[in-house]
Motif scaffolding. Structure first.
Motif, PDB file in Angstrom:
ATOM      1  N   ILE A 156      -0.285  -6.572  35.545  1.00  0.00           N
ATOM      2  CA  ILE A 156      -0.742  -7.963  35.601  1.00  0.00           C
ATOM      3  C   ILE A 156       0.425  -8.920  35.315  1.00  0.00           C
ATOM      4  N   ALA A 157       1.286  -8.534  34.370  1.00  0.00           N
ATOM      5  CA  ALA A 157       2.478  -9.348  34.101  1.00  0.00           C
ATOM      6  C   ALA A 157       3.391  -9.388  35.329  1.00  0.00           C
ATOM      7  N   LEU A 158       3.497  -8.268  36.022  1.00  0.00           N
ATOM      8  CA  LEU A 158       4.324  -8.209  37.232  1.00  0.00           C
ATOM      9  C   LEU A 158       3.789  -9.127  38.326  1.00  0.00           C
ATOM     10  N   ILE A 159       2.489  -9.298  38.380  1.00  0.00           N
ATOM     11  CA  ILE A 159       1.922 -10.225  39.364  1.00  0.00           C
ATOM     12  C   ILE A 159       2.410 -11.641  39.080  1.00  0.00           C
ATOM     13  N   GLY A 160       2.431 -12.006  37.791  1.00  0.00           N
ATOM     14  CA  GLY A 160       2.968 -13.311  37.424  1.00  0.00           C
ATOM     15  C   GLY A 160       4.440 -13.429  37.748  1.00  0.00           C
ATOM     16  N   TYR A 161       5.203 -12.363  37.456  1.00  0.00           N
ATOM     17  CA  TYR A 161       6.625 -12.362  37.790  1.00  0.00           C
ATOM     18  C   TYR A 161       6.823 -12.505  39.304  1.00  0.00           C
ATOM     19  N   SER A 162       5.997 -11.820  40.077  1.00  0.00           N
ATOM     20  CA  SER A 162       6.157 -11.836  41.535  1.00  0.00           C
ATOM     21  C   SER A 162       5.924 -13.226  42.100  1.00  0.00           C
ATOM     22  N   ALA A 163       5.030 -13.986  41.461  1.00  0.00           N
ATOM     23  CA  ALA A 163       4.794 -15.358  41.919  1.00  0.00           C
ATOM     24  C   ALA A 163       6.052 -16.202  41.715  1.00  0.00           C
ATOM     25  N   MET A 164       6.736 -15.994  40.573  1.00  0.00           N
ATOM     26  CA  MET A 164       8.002 -16.704  40.332  1.00  0.00           C
ATOM     27  C   MET A 164       9.077 -16.237  41.312  1.00  0.00           C
ATOM     28  N   ALA A 165       9.101 -14.930  41.562  1.00  0.00           N
ATOM     29  CA  ALA A 165      10.087 -14.391  42.501  1.00  0.00           C
ATOM     30  C   ALA A 165       9.877 -14.958  43.896  1.00  0.00           C
ATOM     31  N   GLY A 166       8.610 -15.153  44.259  1.00  0.00           N
ATOM     32  CA  GLY A 166       8.306 -15.710  45.569  1.00  0.00           C
ATOM     33  C   GLY A 166       8.839 -17.113  45.749  1.00  0.00           C
ATOM     34  N   ALA A 167       8.961 -17.837  44.638  1.00  0.00           N
ATOM     35  CA  ALA A 167       9.441 -19.218  44.720  1.00  0.00           C
ATOM     36  C   ALA A 167      10.933 -19.304  45.018  1.00  0.00           C
ATOM     37  N   VAL A 168      11.650 -18.176  44.866  1.00  0.00           N
ATOM     38  CA  VAL A 168      13.101 -18.187  45.113  1.00  0.00           C
ATOM     39  C   VAL A 168      13.478 -17.161  46.175  1.00  0.00           C
ATOM     40  N   GLY A 169      12.610 -16.985  47.148  1.00  0.00           N
ATOM     41  CA  GLY A 169      12.958 -16.154  48.296  1.00  0.00           C
ATOM     42  C   GLY A 169      12.369 -14.764  48.292  1.00  0.00           C
ATOM     43  N   GLY A 170      11.418 -14.509  47.416  1.00  0.00           N
ATOM     44  CA  GLY A 170      10.849 -13.170  47.338  1.00  0.00           C
ATOM     45  C   GLY A 170       9.629 -12.946  48.191  1.00  0.00           C
ATOM     46  N   GLU A 171       9.198 -13.969  48.917  1.00  0.00           N
ATOM     47  CA  GLU A 171       7.977 -13.886  49.722  1.00  0.00           C
ATOM     48  C   GLU A 171       6.765 -13.685  48.804  1.00  0.00           C
ATOM     49  N   GLY A 172       5.647 -13.247  49.339  1.00  0.00           N
ATOM     50  CA  GLY A 172       4.457 -13.071  48.526  1.00  0.00           C
ATOM     51  C   GLY A 172       3.660 -14.355  48.394  1.00  0.00           C
ATOM     52  N   LEU A 173       2.604 -14.300  47.588  1.00  0.00           N
ATOM     53  CA  LEU A 173       1.725 -15.446  47.433  1.00  0.00           C
ATOM     54  C   LEU A 173       2.431 -16.622  46.765  1.00  0.00           C
ATOM     55  N   GLY A 174       3.370 -16.333  45.865  1.00  0.00           N
ATOM     56  CA  GLY A 174       4.112 -17.410  45.232  1.00  0.00           C
ATOM     57  C   GLY A 174       4.895 -18.221  46.239  1.00  0.00           C
ATOM     58  N   SER A 175       5.550 -17.533  47.147  1.00  0.00           N
ATOM     59  CA  SER A 175       6.318 -18.214  48.198  1.00  0.00           C
ATOM     60  C   SER A 175       5.410 -19.041  49.099  1.00  0.00           C
ATOM     61  N   LYS A 176       4.290 -18.449  49.485  1.00  0.00           N
ATOM     62  CA  LYS A 176       3.346 -19.168  50.350  1.00  0.00           C
ATOM     63  C   LYS A 176       2.779 -20.389  49.646  1.00  0.00           C
ATOM     64  N   ALA A 177       2.492 -20.261  48.355  1.00  0.00           N
ATOM     65  CA  ALA A 177       1.940 -21.395  47.609  1.00  0.00           C
ATOM     66  C   ALA A 177       2.933 -22.549  47.549  1.00  0.00           C
ATOM     67  N   VAL A 178       4.207 -22.229  47.334  1.00  0.00           N
ATOM     68  CA  VAL A 178       5.234 -23.274  47.256  1.00  0.00           C
ATOM     69  C   VAL A 178       5.474 -23.911  48.626  1.00  0.00           C
TER      70      VAL A 178
END
Length: 222
Positions: A156-178
């Motif tokens: 679950i913590a990794l899901i939060g990390y992945s959202a941050m990663a997505g904001a800096v080029g990691g793709e995923g839901l974080g990237s899409k949200a930004v």
């Protein structure tokens, strides 16, 4: 943005997020489990008591846990590029995600193993059991429900990390949200990504809780 426009973006973002999280979780367990066991074995009164090793490993783990993930992500760009060949994309994000989560998971494993009844360890020692045998037959099986619970928390913590990663080029839901929610002021899409993340976390938590209950029941009846 209509639902037909949102659906493919959410589907791809979800797949990328699950890809990053599941692979980084696997690497985290492989790396964090032996690290947590080592912290217990080398501690004062442990089966492999070694204060210098314990202190060094403890310091490394504490440093890893204290670094904010976004800083770790940026600091690891050269290493990530060396390992994967790029620092952009879901595969590249597995490296910082795992490195960031291993110290966290190692401490959870350490705590879980410390809860094991020391009398069981002494009984196996009295029968001539070696340290590997004690770890395999006593420490890990008895601590397994708590380790699985810690694994759930880590995922679950990794899901939060992945959202941050997505904001800096990691793709995923974080990237899409930004990209599609924040930058284009699509509040509906932003809400949809939040709902999807909540659903993913809820499912993982339910599966983790179920596994813990089954393992706890089996441990008590063994």
């Amino acid at each position: 943005m209509t639902w037909s426009e949102m659906q493919p973006l959410l589907s791809q973002g979800t797949l990328d997020t699950l890809y990053m999280v599941l692979w980084s979780a696997l690497v985290t367990v492989v790396g964090g489990l032996p690290l947590g066991v080592l912290l217990v074995l080398t501690d004062k009164g442990g089966l492999l008591q070694n204060t210098p090793v314990n202190k060094v490993v403890g310091v490394i783990v504490n440093i890893g846990r204290s670094l904010p993930f976004i800083i770790l992500l940026i600091a690891l760009i050269p290493f990530t590029t060396f390992v994967v060949g790029t620092f952009i994309g879901p595969t590249a994000m597995i490296v910082p995600l795992a490195i960031g989560a291993i110290p966290f998971f190692a401490r959870l494993v350490e705590t879980a193993i410390r809860e094991v009844d020391h009398g069981l360890v002494e009984a196996v020692q009295a029968m001539g059991g070696s340290i590997p045998t004690i770890v395999r037959k006593v420490l890990l099986p008895q601590a397994l429900p708590s380790i699985v619970s810690g694994t759930t928390t880590t995922v679950i913590a990794l899901i939060g990390y992945s959202a941050m990663a997505g904001a800096v080029g990691g793709e995923g839901l974080g990237s899409k949200a930004v990209t599609y929610g924040f930058q284009r002021f699509e509040n509906g899409f932003m809400i949809a990504t939040v709902v999807v993340l909540i659903l993913i976390v809820t499912v993982i938590q339910l599966l983790g809780d179920l596994a813990v209950r089954l393992l706890t029941r089996r441990t008590r009846t063994a």
